[in-house]
Design a protein around this motif. Structure first.
Motif, PDB file in Angstrom:
ATOM      1  N   ARG B 185       0.846  -1.205   0.000  1.00 45.70           N
ATOM      2  CA  ARG B 185       0.000   0.000   0.000  1.00 45.70           C
ATOM      3  C   ARG B 185       0.880   1.252   0.000  1.00 45.70           C
ATOM      4  NH1 ARG B 185      -1.546  -3.254   3.775  1.00 45.70           N
ATOM      5  NH2 ARG B 185      -0.945  -1.835   5.452  1.00 45.70           N
ATOM      6  N   LEU B 187       1.584   4.935  -0.703  1.00 42.83           N
ATOM      7  CA  LEU B 187       0.972   6.248  -0.900  1.00 42.83           C
ATOM      8  C   LEU B 187       1.959   7.141  -1.649  1.00 42.83           C
ATOM      9  CD1 LEU B 187      -1.392   8.173  -0.082  1.00 42.83           C
ATOM     10  CD2 LEU B 187      -0.092   8.645   2.021  1.00 42.83           C
ATOM     11  N   GLN B 219      -6.827   7.091  -5.161  1.00 43.14           N
ATOM     12  CA  GLN B 219      -6.974   7.623  -3.800  1.00 43.14           C
ATOM     13  C   GLN B 219      -5.628   7.631  -3.082  1.00 43.14           C
ATOM     14  OE1 GLN B 219     -10.213   8.148  -2.116  1.00 43.14           O
ATOM     15  NE2 GLN B 219     -11.561   6.527  -2.892  1.00 43.14           N
ATOM     16  N   ARG B 237      -3.761  13.315   8.049  1.00 43.40           N
ATOM     17  CA  ARG B 237      -4.689  12.560   7.209  1.00 43.40           C
ATOM     18  C   ARG B 237      -4.282  11.088   7.124  1.00 43.40           C
ATOM     19  NH1 ARG B 237      -5.655  13.965   0.943  1.00 43.40           N
ATOM     20  NH2 ARG B 237      -6.923  12.137   0.430  1.00 43.40           N
ATOM     21  N   ILE B 238      -2.996  10.860   7.096  1.00 44.00           N
ATOM     22  CA  ILE B 238      -2.508   9.478   7.047  1.00 44.00           C
ATOM     23  C   ILE B 238      -2.965   8.711   8.276  1.00 44.00           C
ATOM     24  CG2 ILE B 238      -0.429   8.044   7.189  1.00 44.00           C
ATOM     25  CD1 ILE B 238       0.946  10.306   5.475  1.00 44.00           C
ATOM     26  N   THR B 240      -5.532   8.846   9.832  1.00 43.61           N
ATOM     27  CA  THR B 240      -6.946   8.447   9.814  1.00 43.61           C
ATOM     28  C   THR B 240      -7.212   7.287   8.865  1.00 43.61           C
ATOM     29  OG1 THR B 240      -7.596   9.866   7.959  1.00 43.61           O
ATOM     30  CG2 THR B 240      -7.559  10.884  10.143  1.00 43.61           C
ATOM     31  N   MET B 241      -6.196   6.879   8.131  1.00 40.15           N
ATOM     32  CA  MET B 241      -6.411   5.834   7.136  1.00 40.15           C
ATOM     33  C   MET B 241      -6.460   4.463   7.790  1.00 40.15           C
ATOM     34  SD  MET B 241      -3.737   7.125   4.204  1.00 40.15           S
ATOM     35  CE  MET B 241      -4.140   5.961   2.905  1.00 40.15           C
ATOM     36  N   LYS B 242      -7.337   3.624   7.291  1.00 43.30           N
ATOM     37  CA  LYS B 242      -7.252   2.233   7.703  1.00 43.30           C
ATOM     38  C   LYS B 242      -7.560   1.356   6.513  1.00 43.30           C
ATOM     39  CE  LYS B 242     -11.243   3.551  10.351  1.00 43.30           C
ATOM     40  NZ  LYS B 242     -12.052   3.555  11.486  1.00 43.30           N
TER      41      LYS B 242
END
Lengths: 343, 343
Positions: B185, B187, B219, B237-238, B240-242
């Motif tokens: 994953r 980013l 995204q 913001r990172i 908050t990612m799951k």
DNA sequence: TTGTATGCGTTATCAG
DNA sequence: CTGATAACGCATACAA
């Protein structure tokens, strides 16, 4: 083969008016009727006319150009200053010719001459010279062209236009902060103390020691180039000291962070074994581990204030021939590389 | 009150020779006898004569001035480029007029016009424009004034003079390196992809994913300003990612280090939980904890090569009207912020 | 409201 | 080897 320049004469001919009219119209001189102004603008655009600033400057002896001389422009501090300068200058309709002296007084002198011959309207310089009164600015003074010294100023030029911070006070605070936590062997790593800023930082360091009744030891002051390489060398040299210093006041962040990094590699704990303070507040000083205690040096503000001072002088040259000294506020930023204790 | 300029006429009068002779003598024209040359030089010095470069440029239509337009000059990368440029230009007898466009196409256009009207002999620009073919360089092309694009170039200007690195390849290597350690994953935090360099970095990122048979998810691409502030926002913001991303490829070091710092503050382990690669090789990237894997972007070399290309063009204008593309070597610097494993 | 004439400081052309 | 003169492109004092 080569295209001739398009001049006001060309557009005058195309429109059956005089060059004077074109010249005036292009500057929106009110004496020219709206109608002709419009016609001329239009034609100028159509013909791809571009004013010749050189000819204009020659005629008016106003170049709307400011000269800048700096030791080097690739430090975070200096590029921040220059960014502020360029912005302020641009906002006021001026441009910047920027030159580097590379820490050479000869180059600085050549640069000054060059800028003079380009008829800059003002000069801003962070000097590299260790002369008390470098002679190469005389022509500017003689012709009443405003000169502003920023950051680094020549020793005897305090009464001229200057934009600085109180380096002595800043160094005093940085050193004092180290001493407040009970440290006794404070090393000071700095630049060429023939240059005022470093001389003043040294004075601040000494003053803090003396105030705390600590003896001054000139072996604890190292003059270096303050570069990354100098940091590496200094770190090595520190490791050979016995006893180790328990605190270091470094005169810029680049060097401070390099030293910190290399000391840590050698197993030294920061700040437990050695506390460190830097100078400048470079952006990454906050992100080092531990974050670096440093002096916040307002670079952009310095750039803007310097340009504004020049422009003030340009607008009031006859009224105020005296030098103006601007001293900017700095801040001691206490972070993890020193023990917050004390006081 | 004002001193009149000292001109070649003044020194001619003082010596009972013609202005033409003075002009020639000052340029060491061989037709003038050694003796008069000497006398004139001496007198010029004595009278404090300083050549008027404006008049000279007007007459010869050669200003020995190069224009530079950059988005901003207060980044480590840009100031390094500029330092290289100034050095190379100065060595060749040229000066730099530097302007910032502040990421505004309008400002960039104004700057170009201004520099044109100052009759720069050449133009160097790192464009901020997202137009495929920004029109404001046309006057330079028309007049055969060399223009060199460096770092950021307009989309359709690949066939013009350009000095770049292969951003696509660099991004590919950076992403590939992350994937090689088994990360899935990834980013990608980048700048405005309307600008070529970021578009190409994005392409490299995509190519690496596709090559590794990982699906591309738009995204997982964030366009930001790549500033410290943007880094802080991105880090939040990172968090908050799951699931969390397990790797991040950031398009500059400033932002990468800020993100790393803030993730660590939130208890994330780098590189165990999230690997990070940056771009640029800013000096402090080596000193972060962990040190940052990044792309070494040769700024100074870029500055020097850009200026040299301009000067080449100036010296051979008639011979070689075609654009030249220079692609500089970069390097992937693998450091602690990524797992060295893989391959 | 517009035009004429001149000069800013330098260099280049053409004579001498 | 040196001098007289014009021209670079523009802006301004003075006239109309």
């Amino acid at each position: 083969m080569y295209k001739k320049e398009i001049t006001i004469y060309d557009i005058a001919a195309a429109l059956n008016v005089s060059a004077a009219t074109v010249s005036r119209a292009l500057k929106d001189h009110p004496a020219i009727s709206k109608k002709t102004r419009g016609k001329i603008r239009e034609k100028a655009l159509e013909m791809g006319y571009q004013t010749n600033a050189l000819a204009s400057s020659l005629r008016t002896s106003k170049s709307y150009t400011l000269g800048v001389i700096v030791p080097r422009l690739n430090s975070n501090f200096m590029s921040t200053v220059l960014a502020g300068m360029e912005k302020a200058a641009s906002d006021a309709g001026y441009h910047l010719i920027i030159m580097q002296s590379f820490e050479s007084e000869i180059k600085e002198k050549e640069n000054a001459q060059l800028l003079f011959s380009h008829r800059v309207d003002g000069l801003m310089v962070s000097t590299t010279s260790t002369s008390p009164e470098p002679a190469h600015f005389k022509p500017f003074f003689a012709k009443n062209i405003p000169v502003v010294f920023f950051d680094r100023i020549p020793q005897k030029y305090n009464q001229y236009n200057c934009v600085t911070i109180d380096n002595r006070e800043a160094a005093w605070q940085a050193t004092r902060h180290l001493l407040d936590t009970g440290k006794t062997r404070v090393l000071h790593i700095t630049g060429n103390t023939g240059i005022q800023v470093y001389k003043q930082r040294l004075e601040g360091y000494k003053a803090a020691l003396s105030e705390a009744n600590k003896p001054f030891d000139h072996q604890m002051v190292w003059e270096t180039g303050l570069s990354v390489e100098d940091g590496e060398i200094s770190a090595k040299r520190i490791m050979t000291m016995k006893p180790l210093p328990d605190a270091i006041f470094v005169a810029n962040d680049t060097c401070a962070i390099t030293i910190m990094h290399h000391l840590q590699k050698n197993g030294i704990k920061i700040p437990e074994q050695i506390e460190i303070t830097g100078f400048n507040n470079d952006p990454f000083s906050e992100f080092s581990k531990p974050s670096l205690t440093t002096i916040n040096y307002p670079g952009e503000e310095m750039g803007i204030k310097t340009v504004n001072l020049i422009i003030d002088k340009l607008n009031t040259k006859h009224i105020e021939p005296k030098g103006k000294q601007i001293v900017l506020k700095f801040g001691l930023l206490i972070r993890e590389s020193t023990n917050q204790a004390a006081k």
